[in-house]
Design a protein around this motif. Structure first.
Motif, mmCIF file in Angstrom:
data_model
loop_
_atom_site.group_PDB
_atom_site.id
_atom_site.type_symbol
_atom_site.label_atom_id
_atom_site.label_comp_id
_atom_site.label_asym_id
_atom_site.label_seq_id
_atom_site.Cartn_x
_atom_site.Cartn_y
_atom_site.Cartn_z
ATOM 1 N N LEU A 1 -11.618 -10.360 4.456
ATOM 2 C CA LEU A 1 -11.191 -10.232 5.852
ATOM 3 C C LEU A 1 -12.288 -9.683 6.749
ATOM 4 C CD1 LEU A 1 -7.575 -8.818 5.639
ATOM 5 C CD2 LEU A 1 -8.305 -10.992 6.655
ATOM 6 N N GLN A 2 -12.990 -8.660 6.263
ATOM 7 C CA GLN A 2 -13.914 -7.951 7.150
ATOM 8 C C GLN A 2 -15.375 -8.311 6.904
ATOM 9 O OE1 GLN A 2 -11.959 -3.716 6.966
ATOM 10 N NE2 GLN A 2 -12.571 -4.186 9.055
ATOM 11 N N HIS A 3 -15.648 -9.241 5.980
ATOM 12 C CA HIS A 3 -17.026 -9.621 5.687
ATOM 13 C C HIS A 3 -17.873 -8.394 5.368
ATOM 14 C CE1 HIS A 3 -15.968 -13.454 7.638
ATOM 15 N NE2 HIS A 3 -15.569 -12.775 8.676
ATOM 16 N N ALA B 1 -9.477 -8.392 -0.774
ATOM 17 C CA ALA B 1 -8.927 -8.698 0.558
ATOM 18 C C ALA B 1 -9.839 -8.162 1.655
ATOM 19 C CB ALA B 1 -7.524 -8.102 0.696
ATOM 20 N N GLN B 2 -10.338 -6.940 1.482
ATOM 21 C CA GLN B 2 -11.179 -6.367 2.531
ATOM 22 C C GLN B 2 -12.525 -7.087 2.647
ATOM 23 O OE1 GLN B 2 -12.337 -2.144 2.377
ATOM 24 N NE2 GLN B 2 -12.291 -2.099 4.606
ATOM 25 N N ARG B 3 -13.124 -7.431 1.515
ATOM 26 C CA ARG B 3 -14.405 -8.175 1.600
ATOM 27 C C ARG B 3 -14.188 -9.516 2.302
ATOM 28 N NH1 ARG B 3 -18.905 -7.167 -3.037
ATOM 29 N NH2 ARG B 3 -18.668 -4.910 -3.121
ATOM 30 N N GLU C 1 -3.245 -2.566 -6.079
ATOM 31 C CA GLU C 1 -4.139 -2.486 -4.917
ATOM 32 C C GLU C 1 -5.569 -2.157 -5.309
ATOM 33 O OE1 GLU C 1 -2.414 -0.246 -1.576
ATOM 34 O OE2 GLU C 1 -0.502 -0.412 -2.602
ATOM 35 N N VAL D 1 -6.699 -5.865 -5.899
ATOM 36 C CA VAL D 1 -6.351 -6.854 -4.867
ATOM 37 C C VAL D 1 -6.959 -6.464 -3.505
ATOM 38 C CG1 VAL D 1 -4.431 -7.763 -3.497
ATOM 39 C CG2 VAL D 1 -4.251 -7.693 -6.001
ATOM 40 N N SER D 2 -6.844 -5.209 -3.127
ATOM 41 C CA SER D 2 -7.278 -4.789 -1.790
ATOM 42 C C SER D 2 -8.792 -4.856 -1.579
ATOM 43 C CB SER D 2 -6.765 -3.377 -1.465
ATOM 44 O OG SER D 2 -5.354 -3.350 -1.489
ATOM 45 N N PRO D 3 -9.607 -4.491 -2.567
ATOM 46 C CA PRO D 3 -11.051 -4.655 -2.354
ATOM 47 C C PRO D 3 -11.446 -6.101 -2.056
ATOM 48 C CG PRO D 3 -10.681 -3.140 -4.157
ATOM 49 C CD PRO D 3 -9.327 -3.716 -3.807
#
Lengths: 193, 193
Positions: A168-170, A164-166, A157, A160-162
């Motif tokens: 998904l959430q711009h 994903a957040q950029r 994570e 992967v998660s950073p």
């Protein structure tokens, strides 16, 4: 391939394309089996012969679009940093491909507010990909490149998660250079050694 | 406080509550200024006197619900690990509070598929909170607890984004123990020292 199977295969491709286009245009709640059938030019009974619900059609359309039901293992050159960077660079490219991005956003948005839909698609589409990172990190642990006490399911994570957040959430733009940096920070830590 | 101001303040509170409840129930696209006004028991002109759009009402309702326009700085006890763990534990608690969670999910889901809405709310609501992490990480760099060459805006994502993804996508449960682990992994790195 017999003519009957060729016709079936053609219908199946038309249905997948219609399902992905429709969910990208109108969102998950307003996507219906009837709408998919009309767009694909088939009767809705054709869809119900093969799938139980719109969720099933979309699930298989995504599996077909991405890696298939059994995505390949991550590369293993013996260098965990290089392998993670290569995979994340490819992920950056996939996330910005409209054929994937538009339907994936529609489905993810629904999963945020509809826990049941979220869990189905995460379990069937996202978790198998994350498992590949778990497997690769385990091999790296055996090779002494990752601390033995680390939980690979949490460790993945950190990179992967950073991304994903950029996506998904711009929250910020992303690039190959950005994902390379994530891998370096995650492996070596933020604190001085 | 004069009676006029007390009445205004009461209307404002009713409007915020109505806006957050409505967006949680019907989602962002079907939330309207008329619907908020009806639920709050005010005329829609009352809303338009104070705000330009439903986005403006929701933005201020969220600012009011969470930290206000200028959230306080992160704690600074001199121990970056302890301070990050404390803040993330509090975030875990906030994310599971239904008063915050339900409207926040509705708004985030809209931001995933509607880039303009996403950017407005991320810029006004999320970025100011992320900036607090940037500021705290900079202080930690000055104290020699974070590598000097690290970009704090990327570094914060190693612990903030994993929690955000578990919350948004239901990829896995989260707890105080989990966020403590994220901080330890991020600070010390996944590779052996």
């Amino acid at each position: 391939m017999p003519a009957q199977n060729r016709r079936s295969e053609k219908s199946r491709r038309a249905i997948y394309a219609a399902a992905l286009a429709l969910v990208g245009e109108v969102g998950y709640p307003r996507t219906t089996v009837e709408g998919i059938a009309a767009r694909a030019g088939v009767g809705k009974q054709t869809i119900y012969r093969w799938w139980n619900s719109k969720a099933d059609v979309l699930l298989e359309a995504f599996l077909d679009l991405t890696d298939g039901p059994e995505p390949p293992a991550l590369p293993d050159t013996g260098d965990i940093a290089a392998d993670l960077k290569a995979v994340l660079r490819a992920t950056v490219d996939e996330l910005t491909d409209p054929a994937f991005e538009i339907p994936a956003r529609a489905l993810t948005a629904e999963g945020v507010v509809n826990e049941e839909v979220g869990r189905i698609f995460v379990t069937r589409l996202l978790q198998p990909s994350l498992q590949l990172y778990v497997d690769r990190l385990r091999t790296a642990q055996e090779a002494g490149q990752i601390r033995p006490e680390t939980d690979p399911r949490i460790a993945l994570e950190l990179f992967v998660s950073p991304l994903a957040q950029r996506w998904l959430q711009h929250t910020a733009p992303f690039s190959h250079e950005y994902t390379d940096t994530l891998v370096d920070y995650a492996l070596h830590g933020l604190a001085p050694r």
